[in-house]
Write an enzyme that holds these catalytic residues in place. Structure first.
Site, PDB file in Angstrom:
ATOM      1  N   ASP A  18       1.302  -1.379   0.007  1.00 53.82           N
ATOM      2  CA  ASP A  18       0.340  -0.109   0.041  1.00 53.82           C
ATOM      3  C   ASP A  18       1.067   0.961  -0.491  1.00 53.82           C
ATOM      4  O   ASP A  18       1.984   1.087   1.152  1.00 53.82           O
ATOM      5  CB  ASP A  18      -0.780  -0.302   1.240  1.00 53.82           C
ATOM      6  CG  ASP A  18      -1.427   1.272   1.401  1.00 53.82           C
ATOM      7  OD1 ASP A  18      -2.311   1.446   0.262  1.00 53.82           O
ATOM      8  OD2 ASP A  18      -2.272   1.508   2.326  1.00 53.82           O
TER       9      ASP A  18
ATOM     10  N   HIS B 151      -9.329   5.211  -1.641  1.00 50.34           N
ATOM     11  CA  HIS B 151      -8.758   5.196  -0.244  1.00 50.34           C
ATOM     12  C   HIS B 151      -9.777   5.534   0.163  1.00 50.34           C
ATOM     13  O   HIS B 151     -10.030   6.503  -0.249  1.00 50.34           O
ATOM     14  CB  HIS B 151      -7.167   5.541  -0.800  1.00 50.34           C
ATOM     15  CG  HIS B 151      -6.587   5.022  -1.519  1.00 50.34           C
ATOM     16  ND1 HIS B 151      -5.313   4.857  -0.521  1.00 50.34           N
ATOM     17  CD2 HIS B 151      -6.462   4.301  -3.310  1.00 50.34           C
ATOM     18  CE1 HIS B 151      -4.806   3.963  -1.872  1.00 50.34           C
ATOM     19  NE2 HIS B 151      -5.062   3.995  -3.209  1.00 50.34           N
TER      20      HIS B 151
ATOM     21  N   ASP C 185      -8.407   0.833   6.670  1.00 50.40           N
ATOM     22  CA  ASP C 185      -7.566   0.785   8.268  1.00 50.40           C
ATOM     23  C   ASP C 185      -7.549   0.923   9.125  1.00 50.40           C
ATOM     24  O   ASP C 185      -8.084   0.284  10.042  1.00 50.40           O
ATOM     25  CB  ASP C 185      -5.981   1.305   7.088  1.00 50.40           C
ATOM     26  CG  ASP C 185      -4.701   1.259   8.557  1.00 50.40           C
ATOM     27  OD1 ASP C 185      -5.190   0.729   9.353  1.00 50.40           O
ATOM     28  OD2 ASP C 185      -3.593   2.106   8.249  1.00 50.40           O
TER      29      ASP C 185
HETATM   30  C1  PGH Z   1      -6.510   3.637   3.068  1.00 47.95           C
HETATM   31  C2  PGH Z   1      -7.208   3.586   4.310  1.00 47.95           C
HETATM   32  N1  PGH Z   1      -5.251   2.786   3.126  1.00 47.95           N
HETATM   33  O1  PGH Z   1      -4.213   2.822   1.814  1.00 47.95           O
HETATM   34  O2  PGH Z   1      -6.213   3.837   2.541  1.00 47.95           O
HETATM   35  O3  PGH Z   1      -7.677   4.575   5.084  1.00 47.95           O
HETATM   36  O4  PGH Z   1      -8.057   5.880   7.071  1.00 47.95           O
HETATM   37  O5  PGH Z   1     -10.005   5.574   5.441  1.00 47.95           O
HETATM   38  O6  PGH Z   1      -9.178   3.858   6.571  1.00 47.95           O
HETATM   39  P1  PGH Z   1      -9.046   4.153   5.885  1.00 47.95           P
HETATM   40 ZN    ZN Z   2      -4.895   4.441   1.121  1.00 44.22          ZN
END
Ligand code: PGH
Ligand code: ZN
Ligand code: CA
Length: 309
Positions: free
Chosen positions: A82, A210, A255
């Site tokens: 990521d 994202h 996340d």
């Molecule tokens: C994300 C996670 N990771 O690459 O884009 O986003 O903060 O909304 O979980 P969040």
């Molecule tokens: Zn992200």
């Protein structure tokens, strides 16, 4: 089964108009929660590690944990890097066996983003690994990098086509109004659905959202009840996410929800059982709380029951 390649999972999602959950992990409990949830729902799933996760746990450790769990399940599991920003860390992930990588050069001008992205595509494709790239800027904090709100710019659909053609990427993360973290919006969410549709129509490749955590009041309240400070926390709610998927999103990154669920569960145990010193009695409930979050989101995305590629 063996760890699956990113595009093989996302090609089908794009064709059949559903999305696959992509959940960040750094440790065993989080990974178990994600893969158990996906297995129980017979859903393909993407587990993703940030550059911070690689530094925290090591790419080989992360790969070996994923391989062990993927081998025990019948649902496709993709291991994705990521927000790869550092060339050498992306090479490190490729060498460790990741089956999908994101090159995030979105903070650079268009031509430089194309140049850096193309370089990764050439290498990754030669190894049979899929590539995600980003166009436009997300507001808020990105793991190690903070982007000033004033620099926030959404994706230009025409530039998106040129970008996809020039780089040969497998899937695209267009900035459409989401941001990372627990504080995404002051008022209502402002996702630009028309922009998602337009980018999909023109590029015809899988799209990635994202900053898609829901930050649901139930898990926020539990964490706050036991001392967390999350006043004003707000995310992409279920209705908004469902509509984004309808418009053409096929990979949904989350996340923050797992982080809040973890912290809530741990805080509750520590507060209510101050005599507890067995880490398993503390991390176990955190794992259970994450699993619930993951199941809820997978059900929303339409990927439950889609394990057969
Ligand atoms: C994300 C996670 N990771 O690459 O884009 O986003 O903060 O909304 O979980 P969040
Ligand atoms: Zn992200
Ligand atoms: Ca970015």
């Amino acid at each position: 089964m063996p760890i699956s390649v990113g595009i093989e999972v996302l090609r089908k999602a794009s064709k059949e108009n559903y999305a696959v959950g992509a959940f960040n992990f750094n440790n065993m409990e989080t990974l178990q929660a994600i893969i158990e949830a996906a297995s129980e729902l017979n859903a393909p799933v993407i587990v993703e590690a940030s550059e911070g996760a690689l530094k925290y746990a090591g790419a080989r450790m992360l790969y070996n944990m994923v391989q062990a769990l993927a081998n025990q399940t019948t649902v496709p599991v993709v291991l994705h890097l990521d927000h790869g920003k550092d060339f050498r860390l992306i090479m490190y992930a490729l060498r460790a066996g990741f089956t999908s990588v994101m090159i995030d050069a979105s903070s650079f001008p268009f031509e430089e983003n194309v140049r850096q992205t193309k370089r990764i595509v050439d290498i990754a494709h030669a190894m049979g690994v899929s590539v995600e790239a980003e166009l436009g800027t997300l507001k808020g904090i990105e793991d190690t990098v903070s982007v000033e709100e004033r620099d926030a710019t959404l994706v230009d659909p025409k530039k998106a086509v040129a970008f996809v053609e020039a780089t040969g990427i497998d899937y695209l993360a267009p900035a459409v109004g989401t941001s990372h973290g627990a504080f995404k919006y002051k008022g209502e969410s402002k996702i630009d659905y028309d922009r998602i549709k337009k980018v999909k129509e023109l590029t015809k490749i899988p799209l990635v959202l994202h900053g898609a955590s829901g930050v649901p009041p139930s898990i926020v309240e539990r964490a706050e009840r036991f001392g967390a400070r999350l006043q004003g926390a707000k995310g992409v709610n279920d209705d908004v996410l469902r509509e984004a998927v309808n418009c053409g999103i096929n990979k949904v990154n989350m996340d923050t929800d797992l982080r809040i669920a973890t912290v809530g569960a741990i805080r509750e145990i520590l507060a209510t059982h101050p005599e507890e010193i067995d880490p398993r009695k503390i991390l176990g409930p955190a794992r259970a709380a994450m699993k619930e979050v993951v199941k809820h989101r997978i059900n929303l995305l339409g990927s439950a029951g889609k394990a057969l590629l």
